[in-house]
Design an enzyme around this catalytic site. Structure first.
Site, mmCIF file in Angstrom:
data_model
loop_
_atom_site.group_PDB
_atom_site.id
_atom_site.type_symbol
_atom_site.label_atom_id
_atom_site.label_comp_id
_atom_site.label_asym_id
_atom_site.label_seq_id
_atom_site.Cartn_x
_atom_site.Cartn_y
_atom_site.Cartn_z
ATOM 1 N N PHE A 40 0.812 -1.203 0.000
ATOM 2 C CA PHE A 40 0.000 0.000 0.000
ATOM 3 C C PHE A 40 0.853 1.264 0.000
ATOM 4 O O PHE A 40 0.530 2.241 -0.643
ATOM 5 C CB PHE A 40 -0.934 0.010 1.227
ATOM 6 N N ARG A 41 1.979 1.253 0.745
ATOM 7 C CA ARG A 41 2.694 2.484 1.032
ATOM 8 C C ARG A 41 3.895 2.766 0.139
ATOM 9 O O ARG A 41 4.298 3.905 0.005
ATOM 10 C CB ARG A 41 3.166 2.487 2.494
ATOM 11 N N GLN A 106 -0.141 -6.562 10.609
ATOM 12 C CA GLN A 106 -0.799 -5.373 10.075
ATOM 13 C C GLN A 106 -1.515 -5.697 8.771
ATOM 14 O O GLN A 106 -2.196 -4.839 8.218
ATOM 15 C CB GLN A 106 0.251 -4.283 9.822
ATOM 16 N N ASP A 109 -4.836 -9.777 4.592
ATOM 17 C CA ASP A 109 -5.007 -10.717 3.491
ATOM 18 C C ASP A 109 -5.348 -12.145 3.897
ATOM 19 O O ASP A 109 -5.529 -13.001 3.037
ATOM 20 C CB ASP A 109 -3.755 -10.726 2.611
ATOM 21 N N HIS A 126 -5.159 -4.481 11.836
ATOM 22 C CA HIS A 126 -5.855 -3.660 10.846
ATOM 23 C C HIS A 126 -7.008 -4.388 10.178
ATOM 24 O O HIS A 126 -7.504 -3.963 9.143
ATOM 25 C CB HIS A 126 -4.862 -3.152 9.792
ATOM 26 N N CYS A 137 -24.246 -3.331 13.837
ATOM 27 C CA CYS A 137 -24.410 -4.437 14.782
ATOM 28 C C CYS A 137 -23.245 -5.430 14.768
ATOM 29 O O CYS A 137 -23.282 -6.428 15.491
ATOM 30 C CB CYS A 137 -25.716 -5.172 14.501
ATOM 31 N N CYS A 144 -30.191 -4.850 10.250
ATOM 32 C CA CYS A 144 -30.462 -3.652 11.049
ATOM 33 C C CYS A 144 -30.420 -2.382 10.216
ATOM 34 O O CYS A 144 -30.779 -1.308 10.694
ATOM 35 C CB CYS A 144 -29.474 -3.551 12.223
ATOM 36 N N ASP A 224 15.535 -9.841 0.740
ATOM 37 C CA ASP A 224 14.229 -10.383 0.388
ATOM 38 C C ASP A 224 13.710 -11.285 1.504
ATOM 39 O O ASP A 224 14.401 -12.215 1.946
ATOM 40 C CB ASP A 224 14.352 -11.175 -0.914
ATOM 41 N N ILE A 225 12.512 -11.024 1.956
ATOM 42 C CA ILE A 225 11.960 -11.723 3.120
ATOM 43 C C ILE A 225 11.802 -13.213 2.852
ATOM 44 O O ILE A 225 12.178 -14.052 3.679
ATOM 45 C CB ILE A 225 10.625 -11.089 3.529
#
Length: 237
Positions: A40-41, A106, A109, A126, A137, A144, A224-225
Site C-alpha cells: 500500500f505504502r 498489520q 489478506d 488492521h 451491529c 439492522c 528479500d523476506i
C-alpha cells in the site's frame, strides 16, 4: 547490527530463534508481496495510485461507500488468488513447533491463517479484507440497516481494542520479537517493537528498506523476506 550478507543474516537469525523461548512475529505488507498482494505504502503502491478513503467519509457518503466497494472488488483477483509465501510458511512452522504462540499482523489478506496458524492466534491489528461486517451491529449477515464494510480498519477508525490488548500482552511475554516486512511508521502498531526491546526482548528487523528502529535492533536484515525465511521452512523452524 546490520547483517553484512545473506548467510550471516540467516545464521544469526537461526541462533536467535534457537535460543529463544517465546518468539513473536510481527508482520507487515512486505511478507505478502511475493504472494501477489500489492504493497500500500511503497512508491508505486496502491495509495500512490489512489488516496485511501477515510472512515468518516465512508460513513457520511454513499458515493464513497460505492467507491470503497468498487476498489475492493477490483482487487478481488489479487487477494483471492494469493497463497501463503515462504515467509508465511516459515512463521507457521515456528508456531507449530511451539516456538511462537501467535503472530501479530498489520496485513488484511488472511494468509497467516491459510498458512496453518489458527485464526484465534493471528492478531489482526488492521482487520481482514476477506469478509465484511455491519458497522451498526457487527454482524456479517445484517438486517439492522447499518452500513456494510469490509472488516478492515480505515483511516480515522478506532483500532480493535481486543487485538491491541492481546498484542501488548504477547509483546511483553516474548523474548524475541521479529518485525518482518513492516516500514514501522504506522502507529500505534509500530510501538510494539520498541515495547519488546525495552522489556528486554531481542529485536530482529527484516525489511528491504531501513526503518527508524534499525539502530535499536539486535539484528537488521535488508534482504528479500522470502529468501531470508525460506531455510526455516525446510527446517520446520
Amino acid at each position: 547490527m546490520l547483517a553484512p550478507n545473506l548467510k550471516t543474516a540467516i545464521d544469526g537469525l537461526g541462533r536467535l530463534i534457537e535460543n529463544a523461548d517465546a518468539v513473536l512475529p510481527f508482520t507487515g505488507a512486505g511478507i505478502s508481496t511475493e504472494c501477489g498482494i500489492p504493497d500500500f505504502r511503497s512508491p508505486g503502491g496502491i495509495w500512490a495510485r489512489m488516496q485511501p478513503i477515510p472512515f468518516d467519509a465512508f460513513v457520511a457518503s454513499q458515493e464513497m461507500r460505492n467507491e470503497a466497494w468498487r476498489r475492493r472488488f477490483a482487487m478481488e483477483d489479487e487477494f483471492m488468488g494469493a497463497r501463503p509465501g515462504r515467509g508465511h510458511l516459515a512463521l507457521a512452522g515456528l508456531y507449530k513447533a511451539g516456538k511462537a504462540p501467535a503472530v501479530i499482523t498489520q496485513n488484511i489478506d488472511n494468509l497467516h491463517q491459510e498458512s496453518g496458524i489458527a485464526p484465534a492466534d493471528v492478531v489482526e491489528l488492521h482487520g481482514n479484507t476477506t469478509y465484511a461486517l455491519c458497522l451498526g451491529c457487527s454482524a456479517p449477515d445484517c438486517h439492522c440497516g447499518g452500513h456494510i464494510k469490509t472488516a478492515t480498519v480505515s483511516f480515522g477508525q478506532a483500532m480493535p481494542e481486543a487485538a491491541m490488548e492481546r498484542a501488548e500482552t504477547l509483546t511483553l511475554r516474548c523474548d524475541l520479537f521479529l518485525a518482518i516486512g513492516s516500514s514501522l511508521v504506522v502507529w500505534p502498531a509500530a510501538g510494539f517493537p520498541m515495547l519488546a526491546k525495552r522489556n528486554g526482548a531481542r529485536l530482529v528487523i527484516i525489511n528491504r528498506e531501513p526503518t527508524e528502529f534499525d539502530e535499536m535492533a539486535d539484528l537488521v536484515i535488508h534482504d528479500d523476506i522470502g529468501t531470508v525465511l525460506a531455510p526455516f521452512v525446510a527446517r520446520g523452524a
